[in-house]
Motif scaffolding. Structure first.
Motif, PDB file in Angstrom:
ATOM      1  N   PHE A 239       0.800  -1.213  -0.142  1.00  0.00           N
ATOM      2  CA  PHE A 239      -0.130  -0.027  -0.016  1.00  0.00           C
ATOM      3  C   PHE A 239       0.852   1.148   0.119  1.00  0.00           C
ATOM      4  CE2 PHE A 239      -2.778  -3.315   1.026  1.00  0.00           C
ATOM      5  CZ  PHE A 239      -3.918  -2.807   0.435  1.00  0.00           C
ATOM      6  N   THR A 242      -0.059   3.024  -3.300  1.00  0.00           N
ATOM      7  CA  THR A 242      -1.815   3.030  -3.854  1.00  0.00           C
ATOM      8  C   THR A 242      -2.111   4.570  -3.705  1.00  0.00           C
ATOM      9  OG1 THR A 242      -2.148   2.643  -1.555  1.00  0.00           O
ATOM     10  CG2 THR A 242      -2.410   0.594  -3.258  1.00  0.00           C
ATOM     11  N   ARG A 243      -1.047   5.446  -3.937  1.00  0.00           N
ATOM     12  CA  ARG A 243      -1.663   6.897  -3.561  1.00  0.00           C
ATOM     13  C   ARG A 243      -2.497   7.312  -4.503  1.00  0.00           C
ATOM     14  NH1 ARG A 243       1.025   8.901   0.442  1.00  0.00           N
ATOM     15  NH2 ARG A 243       0.365  10.920  -0.135  1.00  0.00           N
ATOM     16  N   VAL A 245      -5.125   5.457  -5.857  1.00  0.00           N
ATOM     17  CA  VAL A 245      -6.631   4.811  -5.448  1.00  0.00           C
ATOM     18  C   VAL A 245      -7.728   5.287  -5.138  1.00  0.00           C
ATOM     19  CG1 VAL A 245      -7.461   2.639  -4.342  1.00  0.00           C
ATOM     20  CG2 VAL A 245      -5.278   2.500  -5.294  1.00  0.00           C
ATOM     21  N   ASN A 246      -8.803   5.229  -5.728  1.00  0.00           N
ATOM     22  CA  ASN A 246      -9.985   6.058  -5.288  1.00  0.00           C
ATOM     23  C   ASN A 246     -11.312   5.023  -4.784  1.00  0.00           C
ATOM     24  OD1 ASN A 246     -11.334   5.641  -7.848  1.00  0.00           O
ATOM     25  ND2 ASN A 246      -9.887   7.214  -8.646  1.00  0.00           N
ATOM     26  N   SER A 248     -11.508   1.198  -3.319  1.00  0.00           N
ATOM     27  CA  SER A 248     -10.779   0.000  -2.575  1.00  0.00           C
ATOM     28  C   SER A 248     -11.617  -0.934  -2.027  1.00  0.00           C
ATOM     29  CB  SER A 248      -9.704   0.379  -1.830  1.00  0.00           C
ATOM     30  OG  SER A 248      -9.008  -0.797  -1.511  1.00  0.00           O
ATOM     31  N   ASN A 268      -1.568   6.352   2.864  1.00  0.00           N
ATOM     32  CA  ASN A 268      -1.053   5.799   1.512  1.00  0.00           C
ATOM     33  C   ASN A 268      -2.142   5.896   0.614  1.00  0.00           C
ATOM     34  OD1 ASN A 268       1.645   5.296   2.010  1.00  0.00           O
ATOM     35  ND2 ASN A 268       0.924   3.240   3.004  1.00  0.00           N
ATOM     36  N   MET A 269      -3.355   6.008   1.033  1.00  0.00           N
ATOM     37  CA  MET A 269      -4.741   6.216   0.068  1.00  0.00           C
ATOM     38  C   MET A 269      -5.162   7.509   0.295  1.00  0.00           C
ATOM     39  SD  MET A 269      -6.054   2.241   0.764  1.00  0.00           S
ATOM     40  CE  MET A 269      -6.909   2.104  -0.820  1.00  0.00           C
ATOM     41  N   ILE A 272      -8.900   8.094  -1.748  1.00  0.00           N
ATOM     42  CA  ILE A 272      -9.816   7.077  -1.601  1.00  0.00           C
ATOM     43  C   ILE A 272     -11.112   7.638  -1.338  1.00  0.00           C
ATOM     44  CG2 ILE A 272      -9.668   6.735   1.007  1.00  0.00           C
ATOM     45  CD1 ILE A 272     -10.264   3.913  -1.354  1.00  0.00           C
TER      46      ILE A 272
END
Length: 439
Positions: A239, A242-243, A245-246, A248, A268-269, A272
């Motif tokens: 992760f 995974t910056r 990722v919107n 998950s 890290n997200m 999201i």
């Protein structure tokens, strides 16, 4: 009589000319709506249709295609049906000279192993035809189909979907150049695998060997959709990439062994916006000081879905409240509760004590006066104990923008269900527009 016959032939000829002279894009649309074996037979109508067939880019050999083959036999002969399936697919592929942009194959669950070599040939055939989308769907069986190495030479591939097969990339394979979407269901991964730098969407369900995907997360950071469900232990170091990722979905399905650091996950997200977790994930979630003081927040999160949440587990419920508390823009909450807890693992006194502890914790939050300012929609399935009612009471009192709360109850006693529904209607609401739908 002869004059009438000539007239009929003329009209038929005119009709054929009319169809054949339709615009190319309209003809392509017609061909896409027809079963592939019908499209192949139409190539015998005229040179125009033959040319259209040779350039038809979509080959779909799905369950509907196999059913059509089975209907040709007046009696059930499974071996003959499977032989005809392989023969027809081979004949269609050999008759194609143009590009194949989409290839869909649903492998019959009892296809004999001797026909698997035919599938290898089919994949080799499409590998040099510019294929961009491949779907290979096997069925659960004692012997899984092993994807041949030809697939990994499809350099134009953008979408890949595989079910219940074995995936073993060649030793020196470094990833696809153009692949943007991968869906694997029931797939066994047996060697280190990378799908390439362009990958945007990764969906894994009931897979084995996902530890071989470490290279994908180590070097490439373009994922915007990540879903991992019931696929063994997740390496949380992934992760770090995974910056972007919107959306998950992380469903551990009871297979978690390691503590999940919520601070690292949130950090890290940052993008999201839609998050779907299960009770196993919540159980192993650990929040640090930055999370507890709301220094670190999920500013983009609007939709939160939680599966198999147990209102007997205080740790899970604390993490639910924590996630909601660090999501200032949360608009929709969906919760599927674990109502069939398997209470036989607990004595009656222990059950009541666990639920009571959760209820007391939620009551303390009600007194603190926390708020969920943007929350508009809540769906809860299913309600059956006092702790769940306290949670509903908290949401109603803490959500000034709430418009709708849909509740599914599993209370078998009608009088008790009526009593609880009446109690719900008396709960104070921060929003005058909040509607409760009790079913």
């Amino acid at each position: 009589m002869d004059s009438d016959a000539n007239t009929r032939r003329l009209h038929c000829g005119d009709a054929i000319d009319v169809i054949s002279n339709l615009p190319s894009d309209l003809l392509d649309l017609i061909l896409k709506q027809l079963p592939i074996d019908c499209v192949a037979r139409m190539s015998t109508v005229s040179k125009i249709w033959r040319g259209k067939w040779e350039m038809h880019p979509h080959l779909v050999f799905d369950d509907f295609f196999f059913d059509r083959i089975s209907q040709r036999f007046s009696f059930r002969n499974r071996e003959l049906e499977l032989y005809e399936f392989s023969r027809t697919v081979s004949s269609i592929l050999l008759g194609r000279s143009g590009l194949i942009l989409k290839f869909v194959l649903c492998i019959p669950y009892d296809l004999p192993l001797r026909h698997c070599s035919d599938i290898d040939i089919w994949i080799r055939n499409i590998s040099n035809k510019g294929v961009r989308e491949v779907q290979l769907h096997s069925r659960r069986s004692s012997v899984s189909y092993r994807i041949p190495s030809y697939l990994f030479s499809c350099s134009d591939l953008t979408r890949l979907s595989i079910s219940y097969c074995i995936l073993t990339p060649p030793l020196m394979f470094e990833g696809f150049r153009n692949l943007i979407s991968v869906s694997l269901v029931g797939v066994k991964i047996t060697a280190y695998t990378s799908f390439g730098a362009q990958l945007r969407k990764l969906y894994l369900q009931s897979c084995v060997g996902i530890e071989h995907l470490g290279r994908q997360f180590k070097y490439y950071i373009n994922l915007t959709f990540l879903s991992i469900t019931d696929s063994g232990e997740i390496d949380w170091q992934w992760f770090g990439c995974t910056r972007k990722v919107n959306v998950s979905v992380l469903m551990l399905c009871g297979k978690a062994k390691k503590i999940v650091d919520l601070e690292e996950l949130v950090d890290n997200m940052p993008r999201i916006g839609n998050l779907h977790l299960d009770g196993s994930f919540l159980k192993f979630l650990e929040s640090g000081a930055a999370i507890r003081r709301h220094i670190l927040t999920m500013d983009a999160l609007k939709y939160l879905t939680l599966d198999k949440v147990g209102f007997y587990d205080l740790g899970q419920i604390k993490n639910v409240i924590c996630l909601m508390g660090i999501s200032p823009k949360l608009e929709k909450l969906v919760m599927n509760l674990e109502f069939d807890l398997k209470w036989w693992n607990y004595v009656e006194e222990s059950r009541e004590q666990m639920v009571s502890s959760v209820a007391q914790y939620l009551q303390s939050l009600y007194l603190v006066g926390m708020t969920f300012n943007r929350l508009e929609t809540v769906e809860i399935y299913v309600v059956e104990n006092s702790a769940e009612l306290e949670f509903i009471k908290l949401l109603l009192a803490s959500s000034p923008s709430l418009r709708s709360m849909r509740i599914l109850n599993m209370i078998s006693d009608r009088k008790e269900a009526l009593r609880i529904s009446q109690e719900l209607m008396r709960f104070p609401r921060a929003s005058t527009n909040a509607e409760i739908i009790w079913r």
